[in-house]
Design a protein around this motif. Sequence first.
Motif, short mmCIF file in Angstrom:
data_model
loop_
_atom_site.label_atom_id
_atom_site.label_comp_id
_atom_site.label_asym_id
_atom_site.label_seq_id
_atom_site.Cartn_x
_atom_site.Cartn_y
_atom_site.Cartn_z
N PRO A 227 0.79 -1.23 0.00
CA PRO A 227 0.00 0.00 0.00
C PRO A 227 0.82 1.28 0.00
O PRO A 227 0.41 2.28 -0.59
N LEU A 228 1.99 1.27 0.62
CA LEU A 228 2.82 2.48 0.65
C LEU A 228 3.52 2.69 -0.69
O LEU A 228 3.63 3.81 -1.18
N GLN A 229 3.96 1.61 -1.30
CA GLN A 229 4.52 1.70 -2.65
C GLN A 229 3.44 2.15 -3.63
O GLN A 229 3.69 2.97 -4.52
N LEU A 230 2.23 1.61 -3.48
CA LEU A 230 1.14 1.99 -4.35
C LEU A 230 0.79 3.47 -4.18
O LEU A 230 0.52 4.17 -5.16
N ALA A 231 0.82 3.95 -2.95
CA ALA A 231 0.56 5.37 -2.69
C ALA A 231 1.58 6.24 -3.42
O ALA A 231 1.24 7.27 -4.02
N ASP A 232 2.84 5.83 -3.37
CA ASP A 232 3.89 6.55 -4.11
C ASP A 232 3.60 6.55 -5.60
O ASP A 232 3.82 7.54 -6.30
N PHE A 233 3.14 5.43 -6.09
CA PHE A 233 2.86 5.27 -7.53
C PHE A 233 1.68 6.14 -7.96
O PHE A 233 1.72 6.80 -9.00
N ILE A 234 0.63 6.17 -7.13
CA ILE A 234 -0.54 7.00 -7.42
C ILE A 234 -0.18 8.47 -7.31
O ILE A 234 -0.63 9.29 -8.12
N GLY A 235 0.63 8.81 -6.34
CA GLY A 235 0.96 10.20 -6.01
C GLY A 235 0.36 10.53 -4.66
O GLY A 235 -0.86 10.43 -4.48
N LEU A 236 1.20 10.89 -3.69
CA LEU A 236 0.68 11.16 -2.35
C LEU A 236 -0.26 12.36 -2.35
O LEU A 236 -1.20 12.42 -1.55
N ASP A 237 -0.03 13.31 -3.24
CA ASP A 237 -0.93 14.46 -3.36
C ASP A 237 -2.30 14.03 -3.85
O ASP A 237 -3.33 14.55 -3.40
N VAL A 238 -2.33 13.07 -4.75
CA VAL A 238 -3.60 12.55 -5.26
C VAL A 238 -4.33 11.79 -4.15
O VAL A 238 -5.55 11.95 -3.97
N CYS A 239 -3.59 10.96 -3.42
CA CYS A 239 -4.20 10.23 -2.29
C CYS A 239 -4.81 11.21 -1.29
O CYS A 239 -5.94 11.00 -0.81
N LEU A 240 -4.09 12.26 -0.98
CA LEU A 240 -4.58 13.27 -0.03
C LEU A 240 -5.84 13.94 -0.56
O LEU A 240 -6.81 14.12 0.18
N ALA A 241 -5.83 14.30 -1.84
CA ALA A 241 -7.00 14.96 -2.44
C ALA A 241 -8.23 14.06 -2.38
O ALA A 241 -9.34 14.52 -2.06
N ILE A 242 -8.05 12.77 -2.67
CA ILE A 242 -9.18 11.83 -2.66
C ILE A 242 -9.72 11.65 -1.25
O ILE A 242 -10.93 11.66 -1.02
N LEU A 243 -8.82 11.49 -0.29
CA LEU A 243 -9.26 11.34 1.10
C LEU A 243 -10.01 12.59 1.57
O LEU A 243 -11.02 12.49 2.27
N ASN A 244 -9.55 13.76 1.18
CA ASN A 244 -10.23 15.00 1.57
C ASN A 244 -11.63 15.06 0.97
O ASN A 244 -12.58 15.51 1.63
N VAL A 245 -11.78 14.62 -0.28
CA VAL A 245 -13.10 14.60 -0.92
C VAL A 245 -14.03 13.67 -0.15
O VAL A 245 -15.20 14.00 0.11
#
Length: 296
Positions: A227-245
């Motif tokens: 999951p942490l490697q995947l988060a890096d692959f997705i983009g941590l900024d993108v993960c943060l934006a999705i969680l905020n939504v």
Amino acid sequence: MKNIVVIGAGTMGNGIAHTFAQSGFAVSLVDVNQNSLDKAIQTITTNLDRIIAKGNLTEEEKAKTLANITTFTDLKEAAPNSDLIVEAATENLDLKLKIFTQIDELAPENCILATNTSSISITQIAAATKRPEKVIGMHFMNPVPIMKLVEIIKGYSTSKETFDEIFELSKTLGKVPTEVNDYPGFVANRILMPMINEAIETLYNGVAGVEEIDTVMKLGMAHPMGPLQLADFIGLDVCLAILNVMYDGFKNPKYAPNPLLVNMVMAGKKGVKSGEGFYDYSESKKAEKVSKMFLK
């Protein structure tokens, strides 16, 4: 449908353009930055070469695919002849609303407007247009040319005709379309992002290290990527934006992004795209780290 416009030449945009072009569609790839467009064409070329190396594509098919793509820095030049416009810009509501207001004015009346958003309300995006019945979500997975799934998300006003047309179109791309209703995070990220956030929480609380957490999930749960490697692959900024939504949409604390994720994004540690996230992707470390992760 013959003429496809893709807005945004980043990771998702160039993958969507590649997929449509390889399936024989005429693609207009639009980005305000010419360097981004040049980089996108180079990425598509490299990815086509990889497919050729695996014996799944010919040099002639590669040439046809590239010939199907035309790049533009001005949407006004690309939109007037479009049958479908797919927006693949940054996961930012204000930006998407601005883009949809613009493409609604420029695109032909019969043109369908799709967004590749991974979490933002299709209904809210559609409200920025005068054709909400023709607005729909097409959430492709990364890397687009390889991943089969496409979430097809209906907004409140999306017509059955629009849904059916996009559902069938996705099949012509060799994808597996899945019908999803319009709720924050849809299906994929509503399930995935809390898992990634919990992995970050586990690291934040000192339960285990980065590689140890990923190893447990890869070997214990048969995940191809931790999951942490995947988060890096997705983009941590993108993960943060999705969680905020999702947090804003559900008002549920379980979707609140972990403070470590917030701090890493503020510090510019966004994963692969920035050269550093939970792993180091700098040129000196990249080969060593990646090979080590995949050998485990």
